[in-house]
Scaffold this motif. Structure first.
Motif, PDB file in Angstrom:
ATOM      1  N   HIS A 139       0.812  -1.221   0.000  1.00  0.00           N
ATOM      2  CA  HIS A 139       0.000   0.000   0.000  1.00  0.00           C
ATOM      3  C   HIS A 139       0.846   1.272   0.000  1.00  0.00           C
ATOM      4  CE1 HIS A 139       0.482  -1.514   4.141  1.00  0.00           C
ATOM      5  NE2 HIS A 139       0.604  -0.252   4.494  1.00  0.00           N
ATOM      6  N   ILE A 140       2.164   1.165   0.261  1.00  0.00           N
ATOM      7  CA  ILE A 140       2.999   2.376   0.266  1.00  0.00           C
ATOM      8  C   ILE A 140       3.105   2.984  -1.134  1.00  0.00           C
ATOM      9  CG2 ILE A 140       4.329   1.742   2.303  1.00  0.00           C
ATOM     10  CD1 ILE A 140       6.089   1.594  -1.006  1.00  0.00           C
ATOM     11  N   LEU A 141       2.747   2.213  -2.165  1.00  0.00           N
ATOM     12  CA  LEU A 141       2.719   2.769  -3.522  1.00  0.00           C
ATOM     13  C   LEU A 141       1.825   3.999  -3.590  1.00  0.00           C
ATOM     14  CD1 LEU A 141       2.438  -0.202  -6.068  1.00  0.00           C
ATOM     15  CD2 LEU A 141       4.340   1.400  -5.775  1.00  0.00           C
ATOM     16  N   LEU A 142       0.787   4.003  -2.757  1.00  0.00           N
ATOM     17  CA  LEU A 142      -0.162   5.111  -2.769  1.00  0.00           C
ATOM     18  C   LEU A 142       0.459   6.401  -2.261  1.00  0.00           C
ATOM     19  CD1 LEU A 142      -3.284   3.148  -1.487  1.00  0.00           C
ATOM     20  CD2 LEU A 142      -2.665   3.682  -3.845  1.00  0.00           C
ATOM     21  N   ALA A 143       1.535   6.301  -1.483  1.00  0.00           N
ATOM     22  CA  ALA A 143       2.263   7.504  -1.058  1.00  0.00           C
ATOM     23  C   ALA A 143       2.927   8.157  -2.269  1.00  0.00           C
ATOM     24  CB  ALA A 143       3.316   7.146  -0.012  1.00  0.00           C
ATOM     25  N   TYR A 144       3.522   7.347  -3.116  1.00  0.00           N
ATOM     26  CA  TYR A 144       4.189   7.857  -4.319  1.00  0.00           C
ATOM     27  C   TYR A 144       3.176   8.437  -5.298  1.00  0.00           C
ATOM     28  CZ  TYR A 144       8.313   5.612  -2.476  1.00  0.00           C
ATOM     29  OH  TYR A 144       9.366   5.273  -1.667  1.00  0.00           O
TER      30      TYR A 144
END
Length: 285
Positions: A139-144
Motif C-alpha cells: 500500500h505504500i505505492l499510494l504515497a508515491y
C-alpha cells in the motif's frame, strides 16, 4: 473533459480526514526542506545541462520503479486490494517514465546506456528502498501516487517556464531558438492535454474516493510515513548530486594545484641552485 464543478472538487482543503490532506499536513517540514533545496539547486542547474540531466536521471529511476510496480498490481490476474484501489484512480496520462526517457535521450545524445540504471549511491538506495518496502507493505505505492505526481502539477508549469528561458542549458539545434529546443528536454512537465489542471483535479478526486474507505487506519499511517521518507530521500538525491559535482570541481582544482605546485617547485629549486652556485663562485674567486 469539461471543467469540474465546485461540488466535484474533492477533497476540500478543510477535509481533515482526507488522506491527501493528512499527507500534506504531516509532511510540511520535509516538504519545506526539499522545496528550498530544489529552488537553490535548480537555479544552478539552469546554467548547466550536465547537472540538470543528473537531477532528472534520479527522478527517472524513482518514477520507473513506481510505475513498474503499479503495472504489476494492475495487470495481476488475482487483483489485490491495492490493485483494486489503483484501478479506480490511476491515469496513464500522469505516468512519467516515457516522457523522462525522451528528455534523457535528448540530454545524453540518444545513448540510453548513460541513464538506464541508477548510478549514484542515493539513487540505488532509493530504488532498493521502494522495492523492499513494497514487498512488505504494497500500500505504500499510494504515497508515491500522491507525493511524486501531484508535485509535478503544482510546480511543473513554473519549472517549465524557467527552463524554456534558460540559455546554455539545452544542446542547440541549427535554425531553432532556445524556446523551440527546450521542448525536446522538458517532456517531464508536459501532459499533452488541453488542460492539465482538470487532470490534476480529477486525479485528486479519484484518489480520495478510492482510498477513503478501502484502507485501514494503520495503512494510512504507513502511507503518511512513507510520504515523509519520499521527501527525505529526494533531498538525499539532490545532496548527492551536489556532493558529486563539488568533488569534481575540487579534484580538478587539486590537480591544478599539484601540477602548478610541481612546476613552481622546480622553478624555486632552479633559482636556489643558481643562487647557491653564484655564492660558491663568489667564495672561490
Amino acid at each position: 473533459m469539461s471543467k469540474l464543478n465546485q461540488h466535484e472538487i474533492i477533497p476540500l482543503p478543510t477535509d481533515i480526514g482526507a488522506l491527501a490532506n493528512r499527507i500534506n499536513m504531516s509532511t510540511r517540514k520535509e516538504h519545506d526542506v526539499v522545496n528550498k533545496s530544489v529552488s537553490l539547486k535548480f537555479a544552478v542547474a539552469l546554467r548547466d545541462g550536465k547537472i540538470y540531466r543528473q537531477g532528472i536521471q534520479g527522478f527517472y529511476h524513482v518514477f520507473k520503479t513506481v510505475e513498474m510496480l503499479i503495472q504489476q498490481e494492475l495487470q495481476s490476474d488475482s487483483k489485490s486490494k491495492i490493485g483494486g484501489i489503483l484501478s479506480k484512480f490511476w491515469d496513464e496520462r500522469v505516468a512519467r517514465t516515457e516522457p523522462l526517457t525522451k528528455d534523457l535521450l535528448y540530454f545524453y545524445n540518444n545513448d540510453p546506456k548513460k541513464f538506464q540504471h541508477p548510478i549514484r549511491k542515493e539513487q540505488i538506495e532509493f530504488v532498493d528502498h521502494i522495492i523492499e518496502t513494497y514487498k512488505e507493505k504494497p500500500h505504500i505505492l499510494l504515497a508515491y501516487c500522491h507525493v511524486m505526481y501531484l508535485a509535478l502539477f503544482a510546480g511543473g508549469k513554473i519549472m517549465n517556464s524557467k527552463l524554456a528561458k534558460a540559455t546554455g542549458l539545452f544542446p542547440q539545434v541549427d535554425g531553432q531558438t532556445t524556446e523551440q529546443v527546450s521542448k525536446y528536454g522538458t517532456n517531464l512537465y508536459q501532459f499533452n492535454i488541453e488542460d492539465d489542471q482538470i487532470l490534476r483535479a480529477s486525479y485528486k478526486r479519484d484518489y480520495e474516493l478510492a482510498t477513503r474507505h478501502e484502507l485501514t487506519e494503520q495503512e494510512k499511517l504507513d502511507i503518511i510515513e512513507e510520504s515523509k521518507e519520499i521527501y527525505r530521500r529526494n533531498a538525499d538525491m539532490i545532496r548527492g548530486i551536489e556532493k558529486h559535482n563539488r568533488e569534481k570541481i575540487t579534484n580538478k582544482l587539486s590537480y591544478k594545484v599539484v601540477v602548478y605546485g610541481y612546476y613552481i617547485g622546480i622553478l624555486i629549486s632552479t633559482f636556489a641552485l643558481i643562487f647557491f652556485v653564484r655564492r660558491l663562485i663568489n667564495h672561490l674567486f
